[in-house]
Design a protein around this motif. Structure first.
Motif, PDB file in Angstrom:
ATOM      1  N   ASP A 147      25.791  45.846  29.136  1.00  0.00           N
ATOM      2  CA  ASP A 147      26.840  46.650  29.786  1.00  0.00           C
ATOM      3  C   ASP A 147      27.857  45.752  30.494  1.00  0.00           C
ATOM      4  OD1 ASP A 147      25.608  48.943  28.916  1.00  0.00           O
ATOM      5  OD2 ASP A 147      24.571  49.332  30.818  1.00  0.00           O
ATOM      6  N   ILE A 148      27.376  44.707  31.159  1.00  0.00           N
ATOM      7  CA  ILE A 148      28.278  43.785  31.854  1.00  0.00           C
ATOM      8  C   ILE A 148      29.192  43.087  30.865  1.00  0.00           C
ATOM      9  CG2 ILE A 148      28.371  41.623  33.169  1.00  0.00           C
ATOM     10  CD1 ILE A 148      25.857  42.548  34.635  1.00  0.00           C
ATOM     11  N   ALA A 149      28.646  42.673  29.733  1.00  0.00           N
ATOM     12  CA  ALA A 149      29.465  42.023  28.699  1.00  0.00           C
ATOM     13  C   ALA A 149      30.536  42.973  28.188  1.00  0.00           C
ATOM     14  CB  ALA A 149      28.570  41.557  27.556  1.00  0.00           C
ATOM     15  N   SER A 150      30.180  44.243  28.027  1.00  0.00           N
ATOM     16  CA  SER A 150      31.157  45.239  27.563  1.00  0.00           C
ATOM     17  C   SER A 150      32.264  45.452  28.596  1.00  0.00           C
ATOM     18  CB  SER A 150      30.454  46.571  27.275  1.00  0.00           C
ATOM     19  OG  SER A 150      29.501  46.431  26.249  1.00  0.00           O
ATOM     20  N   ILE A 151      31.872  45.513  29.869  1.00  0.00           N
ATOM     21  CA  ILE A 151      32.855  45.702  30.937  1.00  0.00           C
ATOM     22  C   ILE A 151      33.806  44.512  30.985  1.00  0.00           C
ATOM     23  CG2 ILE A 151      33.160  45.864  33.440  1.00  0.00           C
ATOM     24  CD1 ILE A 151      30.472  47.346  33.538  1.00  0.00           C
TER      25      ILE A 151
END
Length: 360
Positions: free
Chosen positions: A339-343
Motif C-alpha cells: 500500500d505504501i508503494a502504491s501511495i
C-alpha cells in the motif's frame, strides 16, 4: 487536567473526563462557604487520611441524579425514598454495586439510586473525579458538555446537549493513596486495570479501554522494580527468605515482568488511540512499547499504522520492515508495504504532473 475559576461567589473547577462515547468537559460548582469548609478540613493531615476521604480502593456510597424540573411534592417523595436507601452503614459496605457500562450514556452509573462504587476502578470517570474532590456528607452540582475534538461520531445526538447533574457522597470506607501501597498491592491494581481494559475493548468501549490502560500505566511507573544492579543482591536474599519460609504473599514482580506488562500496556493504548483517530498519540505509545520490548510485533505494526495515518511513509515503511524481520510471512506487513508503494507511486505521478504544468 484541572482548571479553576471564580464566578459571582462560586468557585468553578473544570476537567475532562472519559466516557464510552468520547471526552466530556465537566464543570463543578462550589460556593465559597463550601470551599472554606473543605479548607478547614484539609488543615488536619490526620483528618485527610480518615474514612471520610475517598482513596484508591474505598467503597463509596454515591447518589447521582440528573437535575430536572420536578415539582415540590415529587422532589420531596424522591428525597424521602433516597434517604431510606442511603441508610447502609460503612461497615455494611463490602462490595461495589455491579452494573454494566452503557455505550450511549455519559454517566456510567444508575441514576437516582444509591449505589456503592469502588474508587479507582474507573467505572464512571465523571463520578469518580467528583467524589475524589468531596468528603462524606457533601453534595455537588456539575455541568457536563462534550469536547467536540474528542467526539466519537457514533455517539447519539441527544448526548451532545449539556447535562446538569448532582453528585452526593454519603460515606466511604478507608482506602490508600498510591504512595501508601505496597508493590504487591500496586501490581494487583495494574493487572486488574489491564484485564478490565481488555474486556472493555472487546465490548467496543474503546475510550473506556484506553482509560483503563492509562490508569494501569500511571500506577506501574511508580513501582519500585527489583532486579537492578544496585539492589539485585537484596532481591535475591529476599526471594531466598520467602522460599525458605514458604511465604508466597510478598513476592514482588520481577523487573522483566514489569517491563513486559508496561510494553503491552503502551501497545494496547496505541491500538485504542488508533481506533479513536489519534495517530500522534498512537505513534508515541507504540514507540514506548518498542523501546521497552523490541520484539513486540504488534507494537511495530501499530507504529507503522500511525505513521501511515500521519503520512510519514518512510517511518511507516521502517516499522513494517521491522515487523517482517520478526514475522517474515506476515500478511499484514506485506500488504502495508504494498500500500505504501502504491501511495508513493501515486504521489510521484501527481508531483510529475504538477511540475510538467509549471514548465510547459
Amino acid at each position: 487536567m484541572l482548571s479553576n475559576g471564580d464566578h459571582d461567589g462560586v468557585d468553578v473547577t473544570s476537567w475532562v473526563s472519559v466516557c464510552p462515547g468520547g471526552l466530556w468537559k465537566v464543570q463543578r460548582k462550589q460556593t465559597h462557604e463550601e470551599s472554606q469548609e473543605i479548607v478547614s478540613y484539609s488543615g488536619d493531615d490526620a483528618a485527610c487520611s480518615s474514612s471520610d476521604c475517598p482513596r484508591l480502593g474505598s467503597l463509596c456510597r454515591v447518589l447521582v441524579r440528573l437535575k430536572a424540573n420536578m415539582d415540590g411534592a415529587e422532589s420531596l417523595v424522591s428525597e424521602m425514598r433516597n434517604e431510606k436507601l442511603s441508610d447502609q452503614s460503612v461497615a455494611e459496605m463490602t462490595e461495589a454495586t455491579p452494573f454494566p457500562r452503557c455505550q450511549d450514556a455519559v454517566l456510567q452509573v444508575p441514576l437516582g439510586d444509591w449505589i456503592t462504587l469502588r474508587f479507582g476502578e474507573g467505572q464512571c470517570d465523571i463520578t469518580e473525579a467528583c467524589v475524589e474532590r468531596m468528603r462524606a456528607g457533601q453534595k455537588t452540582e456539575i455541568l457536563i458538555s462534550r469536547v467536540e475534538n474528542g467526539q466519537d461520531v457514533s455517539a447519539p445526538a441527544k448526548a451532545k446537549l449539556p447535562l446538569c447533574a448532582t453528585v452526593e457522597l454519603k460515606s466511604c470506607t478507608p482506602g490508600k493513596e498510591s504512595w501508601e501501597m505496597s508493590p504487591d498491592e500496586k501490581w494487583q491494581w495494574v493487572k486488574s486495570h489491564k484485564e478490565r481494559g481488555g474486556v472493555r475493548f472487546r465490548s467496543g468501549d474503546v475510550w473506556g479501554a484506553a482509560d483503563s490502560y492509562s490508569r494501569a500505566l500511571k500506577l506501574i511507573i511508580t513501582l519500585r522494580v527489583h532486579g537492578r544492579e544496585e539492589d539485585g543482591k537484596e532481591q535475591e536474599a529476599e526471594e531466598q527468605r520467602d522460599t525458605d519460609t514458604g511465604d508466597k504473599t510478598h513476592q514482588h514482580p520481577s523487573a522483566n515482568e514489569v517491563k513486559s506488562i508496561k510494553a503491552e500496556l503502551h501497545s494496547n493504548l496505541s491500538l485504542c488511540q488508533l481506533k479513536v483517530n489519534q495517530p500522534e498519540r498512537a505513534k508515541a505509545s507504540a514507540t514506548k512499547a518498542t523501546l521497552l520490548e523490541p520484539g513486540g510485533a504488534k507494537a511495530w505494526y501499530r507504529m507503522g499504522q500511525a505513521c501511515q495515518m500521519l503520512n510519514e511513509l518512510e517511518e511507516a515503511r521502517k516499522a513494517f520492515r521491522k515487523l517482517l524481520e520478526l514475522q517474515p510471512e506476515s500478511p499484514a506487513a506485506l500488504k502495508a508495504l504494498k500500500d505504501i508503494a502504491s501511495i508513493e507511486k501515486e504521489n510521484n505521478a501527481q508531483l510529475g504532473l504538477r511540475l510538467s504544468k509549471m514548465f510547459s
